[in-house]
Design a protein around this motif. Structure first.
Motif, PDB file in Angstrom:
ATOM      1  N   UNK A  32      18.059  -9.884   7.403  1.00  0.00           N
ATOM      2  CA  UNK A  32      17.428  -8.645   7.843  1.00  0.00           C
ATOM      3  C   UNK A  32      18.145  -8.074   9.065  1.00  0.00           C
ATOM      4  N   UNK A  33      18.530  -8.927   9.983  1.00  0.00           N
ATOM      5  CA  UNK A  33      19.284  -8.462  11.165  1.00  0.00           C
ATOM      6  C   UNK A  33      20.585  -7.782  10.758  1.00  0.00           C
ATOM      7  N   UNK A  34      21.267  -8.343   9.793  1.00  0.00           N
ATOM      8  CA  UNK A  34      22.528  -7.760   9.330  1.00  0.00           C
ATOM      9  C   UNK A  34      22.280  -6.369   8.742  1.00  0.00           C
ATOM     10  N   UNK A  35      21.273  -6.237   7.911  1.00  0.00           N
ATOM     11  CA  UNK A  35      20.938  -4.936   7.336  1.00  0.00           C
ATOM     12  C   UNK A  35      20.570  -3.933   8.429  1.00  0.00           C
ATOM     13  N   UNK A  36      19.749  -4.340   9.363  1.00  0.00           N
ATOM     14  CA  UNK A  36      19.294  -3.435  10.413  1.00  0.00           C
ATOM     15  C   UNK A  36      20.426  -2.989  11.330  1.00  0.00           C
ATOM     16  N   UNK A  37      21.428  -3.820  11.488  1.00  0.00           N
ATOM     17  CA  UNK A  37      22.567  -3.403  12.316  1.00  0.00           C
ATOM     18  C   UNK A  37      23.269  -2.195  11.705  1.00  0.00           C
ATOM     19  N   UNK A  47       0.827  -1.210   0.000  1.00  0.00           N
ATOM     20  CA  UNK A  47       0.000   0.000   0.000  1.00  0.00           C
ATOM     21  C   UNK A  47       0.862   1.260   0.000  1.00  0.00           C
ATOM     22  N   UNK A  48       1.937   1.237   0.749  1.00  0.00           N
ATOM     23  CA  UNK A  48       2.829   2.398   0.821  1.00  0.00           C
ATOM     24  C   UNK A  48       3.501   2.643  -0.526  1.00  0.00           C
ATOM     25  N   UNK A  49       3.862   1.569  -1.213  1.00  0.00           N
ATOM     26  CA  UNK A  49       4.315   1.627  -2.602  1.00  0.00           C
ATOM     27  C   UNK A  49       5.497   2.572  -2.839  1.00  0.00           C
ATOM     28  N   UNK A  50       6.558   2.386  -2.074  1.00  0.00           N
ATOM     29  CA  UNK A  50       7.758   3.208  -2.270  1.00  0.00           C
ATOM     30  C   UNK A  50       8.456   2.825  -3.568  1.00  0.00           C
ATOM     31  N   UNK A  51       8.880   3.800  -4.355  1.00  0.00           N
ATOM     32  CA  UNK A  51       9.680   3.475  -5.536  1.00  0.00           C
ATOM     33  C   UNK A  51      11.087   3.063  -5.094  1.00  0.00           C
ATOM     34  N   UNK A  52      11.905   2.697  -6.034  1.00  0.00           N
ATOM     35  CA  UNK A  52      13.266   2.288  -5.708  1.00  0.00           C
ATOM     36  C   UNK A  52      14.135   3.521  -5.473  1.00  0.00           C
ATOM     37  N   UNK A  53      14.489   3.754  -4.234  1.00  0.00           N
ATOM     38  CA  UNK A  53      15.443   4.789  -3.804  1.00  0.00           C
ATOM     39  C   UNK A  53      15.544   5.980  -4.759  1.00  0.00           C
ATOM     40  N   UNK A  54      14.529   6.827  -4.753  1.00  0.00           N
ATOM     41  CA  UNK A  54      14.485   7.930  -5.709  1.00  0.00           C
ATOM     42  C   UNK A  54      14.826   9.307  -5.135  1.00  0.00           C
ATOM     43  N   UNK A  73      14.393  -2.135   0.432  1.00  0.00           N
ATOM     44  CA  UNK A  73      14.256  -0.776  -0.094  1.00  0.00           C
ATOM     45  C   UNK A  73      13.658   0.158   0.955  1.00  0.00           C
ATOM     46  N   UNK A  74      12.596  -0.285   1.631  1.00  0.00           N
ATOM     47  CA  UNK A  74      11.936   0.550   2.638  1.00  0.00           C
ATOM     48  C   UNK A  74      12.878   0.899   3.785  1.00  0.00           C
ATOM     49  N   UNK A  75      13.708  -0.047   4.166  1.00  0.00           N
ATOM     50  CA  UNK A  75      14.682   0.222   5.227  1.00  0.00           C
ATOM     51  C   UNK A  75      15.736   1.204   4.735  1.00  0.00           C
ATOM     52  N   UNK A  76      16.239   0.999   3.539  1.00  0.00           N
ATOM     53  CA  UNK A  76      17.306   1.840   3.015  1.00  0.00           C
ATOM     54  C   UNK A  76      16.826   3.227   2.593  1.00  0.00           C
ATOM     55  N   UNK A  77      15.527   3.433   2.491  1.00  0.00           N
ATOM     56  CA  UNK A  77      14.982   4.748   2.174  1.00  0.00           C
ATOM     57  C   UNK A  77      15.311   5.759   3.268  1.00  0.00           C
ATOM     58  N   UNK A 130      17.341  12.311  -4.147  1.00  0.00           N
ATOM     59  CA  UNK A 130      18.647  12.731  -4.653  1.00  0.00           C
ATOM     60  C   UNK A 130      19.751  12.744  -3.592  1.00  0.00           C
ATOM     61  N   UNK A 131      19.410  12.941  -2.336  1.00  0.00           N
ATOM     62  CA  UNK A 131      20.406  12.996  -1.256  1.00  0.00           C
ATOM     63  C   UNK A 131      20.422  11.678  -0.486  1.00  0.00           C
ATOM     64  N   UNK A 132      21.539  11.412   0.165  1.00  0.00           N
ATOM     65  CA  UNK A 132      21.649  10.237   1.036  1.00  0.00           C
ATOM     66  C   UNK A 132      20.638  10.383   2.178  1.00  0.00           C
ATOM     67  N   UNK A 133      19.993   9.293   2.598  1.00  0.00           N
ATOM     68  CA  UNK A 133      18.972   9.406   3.638  1.00  0.00           C
ATOM     69  C   UNK A 133      19.498   9.941   4.974  1.00  0.00           C
ATOM     70  N   UNK A 134      20.771   9.794   5.252  1.00  0.00           N
ATOM     71  CA  UNK A 134      21.314  10.330   6.500  1.00  0.00           C
ATOM     72  C   UNK A 134      21.211  11.852   6.561  1.00  0.00           C
ATOM     73  N   UNK A 135      21.091  12.492   5.397  1.00  0.00           N
ATOM     74  CA  UNK A 135      20.952  13.951   5.351  1.00  0.00           C
ATOM     75  C   UNK A 135      19.537  14.405   5.712  1.00  0.00           C
TER      76      UNK A 135
END
Length: 190
Positions: A131-136, A47-54, A99-103, A56-61
């Motif tokens: 998933x645990x590895x990614x979340x760390x 339902x949230x339907x996020x596109x693939x990392x769109x 993708x949702x995590x890396x957004x 322009x800036x790194x999410x940490x910003x």
């Protein structure tokens, strides 16, 4: 939401057209509500339907330009704890969940996290480990306990409802209790 009640965000990670695990996600959602220890929110990534990392800036910003990213950021930021419900695709969590995590980046930091997985013989345990590895990498506090549901289809009725057995119920109850305990501890240390 009751005053001072912590919020649990349940994220369902499958977006396939014929996804079979929605009854698992609904069971987790209902059990979390019945436990009464959290105010519960639910995020269905289909339902949230996020596109693939769109962005322009790194999410940490946190310089989000897209409305879908801003909404996703607000949803995750509002949560005090997160519970992922994930299938296993080729020994890995679904691409939509990754993708949702890396957004996002900072929105995940320090939150207690649990996983309910489902699949075939392994019950999604390999997906849980990946998933645990990614979340760390996003500073999540991953709980060691998880709830794997092997051969999950056998527990789904003709009406599309998961009829959990006692080990599944006990496992989820324990996971929810531990998530709540860790959420309270995190809140006391802030």
């Amino acid at each position: 939401m009751q005053k001072n009640q912590h919020q649990l965000l349940i994220i369902y990670g499958s977006t396939r057209p014929n996804r079979g695990g929605l009854p698992v996600a609904h069971w987790v959602l209902e059990q979390a509500k019945q436990a009464g220890t959290f105010a519960v929110a639910f995020a269905d990534l289909k339902t949230i339907n996020l596109p693939l990392l769109d962005e322009p800036e790194h999410p940490a910003q946190q310089k989000y330009t897209k409305d879908h990213t801003k909404a996703w950021s607000q949803m995750v930021s509002a949560a005090d704890a997160v519970l992922f419900v994930t299938p296993e695709y080729d020994y890995f969590p679904p691409a939509a969940l990754v993708n949702a995590i890396q957004f996002l980046a900072k929105e995940w930091a320090g939150k207690p996290m649990g996983i309910v997985s489902y699949g075939g013989v392994s019950g999604g345990l390999r997906s849980t480990q990946a998933l645990r590895l990614l979340l760390s990498a996003v500073n999540h506090m991953t709980l060691s306990a998880s709830v794997p549901i092997a051969f999950y289809q056998q527990y789904i009725t003709d009406d599309g409802v998961l009829e959990a057995n006692e080990p599944m119920k006990k496992g989820l109850s324990g996971l929810l209790a531990e998530l709540h305990r860790m959420t309270v501890l995190v809140g006391q240390n802030q």
